[in-house]
Design a protein around this motif. Structure first.
Motif, PDB file in Angstrom:
ATOM      1  N   LEU A  35       0.814  -1.221   0.000  1.00  0.00           N
ATOM      2  CA  LEU A  35       0.000   0.000   0.000  1.00  0.00           C
ATOM      3  C   LEU A  35       0.846   1.269   0.000  1.00  0.00           C
ATOM      4  O   LEU A  35       0.429   2.287  -0.542  1.00  0.00           O
ATOM      5  N   THR A  36       2.022   1.227   0.595  1.00  0.00           N
ATOM      6  CA  THR A  36       2.825   2.445   0.727  1.00  0.00           C
ATOM      7  C   THR A  36       3.881   2.617  -0.359  1.00  0.00           C
ATOM      8  O   THR A  36       4.363   3.732  -0.571  1.00  0.00           O
ATOM      9  N   THR A  37       4.241   1.532  -1.047  1.00  0.00           N
ATOM     10  CA  THR A  37       5.275   1.652  -2.086  1.00  0.00           C
ATOM     11  C   THR A  37       4.710   1.604  -3.502  1.00  0.00           C
ATOM     12  O   THR A  37       5.392   2.006  -4.443  1.00  0.00           O
ATOM     13  N   GLY A  38       3.492   1.044  -3.655  1.00  0.00           N
ATOM     14  CA  GLY A  38       2.937   0.879  -4.993  1.00  0.00           C
ATOM     15  C   GLY A  38       3.539  -0.289  -5.748  1.00  0.00           C
ATOM     16  O   GLY A  38       3.288  -0.461  -6.939  1.00  0.00           O
ATOM     17  N   ARG A  39       4.318  -1.121  -5.075  1.00  0.00           N
ATOM     18  CA  ARG A  39       4.907  -2.338  -5.635  1.00  0.00           C
ATOM     19  C   ARG A  39       4.376  -3.523  -4.846  1.00  0.00           C
ATOM     20  O   ARG A  39       4.385  -3.495  -3.605  1.00  0.00           O
ATOM     21  N   ALA A  40       3.925  -4.560  -5.533  1.00  0.00           N
ATOM     22  CA  ALA A  40       3.369  -5.731  -4.856  1.00  0.00           C
ATOM     23  C   ALA A  40       4.458  -6.449  -4.068  1.00  0.00           C
ATOM     24  O   ALA A  40       5.484  -6.842  -4.615  1.00  0.00           O
ATOM     25  N   THR A  41       4.208  -6.601  -2.774  1.00  0.00           N
ATOM     26  CA  THR A  41       5.143  -7.260  -1.863  1.00  0.00           C
ATOM     27  C   THR A  41       4.436  -8.440  -1.223  1.00  0.00           C
ATOM     28  O   THR A  41       3.302  -8.318  -0.763  1.00  0.00           O
ATOM     29  N   TYR A  42       5.098  -9.577  -1.202  1.00  0.00           N
ATOM     30  CA  TYR A  42       4.513 -10.807  -0.699  1.00  0.00           C
ATOM     31  C   TYR A  42       5.407 -11.416   0.368  1.00  0.00           C
ATOM     32  O   TYR A  42       6.578 -11.059   0.510  1.00  0.00           O
TER      33      TYR A  42
ATOM     34  N   HIS B 244       3.118  -3.084 -10.810  1.00  0.00           N
ATOM     35  CA  HIS B 244       2.791  -1.736 -10.356  1.00  0.00           C
ATOM     36  C   HIS B 244       1.348  -1.769  -9.854  1.00  0.00           C
ATOM     37  O   HIS B 244       0.428  -2.039 -10.628  1.00  0.00           O
ATOM     38  N   VAL B 245       1.157  -1.502  -8.580  1.00  0.00           N
ATOM     39  CA  VAL B 245      -0.159  -1.624  -7.956  1.00  0.00           C
ATOM     40  C   VAL B 245      -1.052  -0.454  -8.348  1.00  0.00           C
ATOM     41  O   VAL B 245      -0.666   0.704  -8.228  1.00  0.00           O
ATOM     42  N   LYS B 246      -2.247  -0.794  -8.834  1.00  0.00           N
ATOM     43  CA  LYS B 246      -3.252   0.205  -9.205  1.00  0.00           C
ATOM     44  C   LYS B 246      -4.317   0.344  -8.127  1.00  0.00           C
ATOM     45  O   LYS B 246      -4.828   1.434  -7.893  1.00  0.00           O
TER      46      LYS B 246
END
Length: 118
Positions: A49-56, A76-78
């Protein structure tokens, strides 16, 4: 709320498994194509939510991973949404390159299973 924590209102809604994880479905934002399923804990969701990159969270390696850091196939998170039970996360992304670790666009192209319903 500390700088490195998930919004308490979101955290309170999440229904996690016994390991503190929720499944996260990655979907191409503009076509609706289902790309992959990963796992997130509170920190992975916060980072997403804070970087805009999907982290798992990697259940096998027991570490966080950002999609594309190794392969270059970035997500890239939309948008991010919870399902009605708050036990699954839908991450709509703009996928660069392959989503699957096999090099395929999606993890869901290994063949459809036959339906036996009459």
């Amino acid at each position: 709320m500390s700088a490195n924590s998930l919004d308490p209102a979101v955290a309170a809604r999440l229904k996690r498994d016994p390991d503190g994880l929720v499944p996260a479905i990655a979907q191409q934002y503009d076509t609706g194509e289902v790309l992959m399923l990963g796992w997130m804990d509170d920190e992975a969701l916060h980072r997403t939510l804070t970087t805009g990159r999907a982290t798992y969270w990697s259940r096998s390696r027991q570490e966080y991973w950002v999609k594309g850091d190794t392969s270059g196939h970035v997500q890239h998170v939309k948008s991010v949404a919870l399902d009605c039970d708050a036990d699954t996360v839908l991450v709509k992304v703009d996928q660069v390159g392959a989503a699957c670790h096999t090099g395929d666009r999606t993890c869901f192209d290994a063949g459809e299973l036959r339906l036996d319903a009459s």
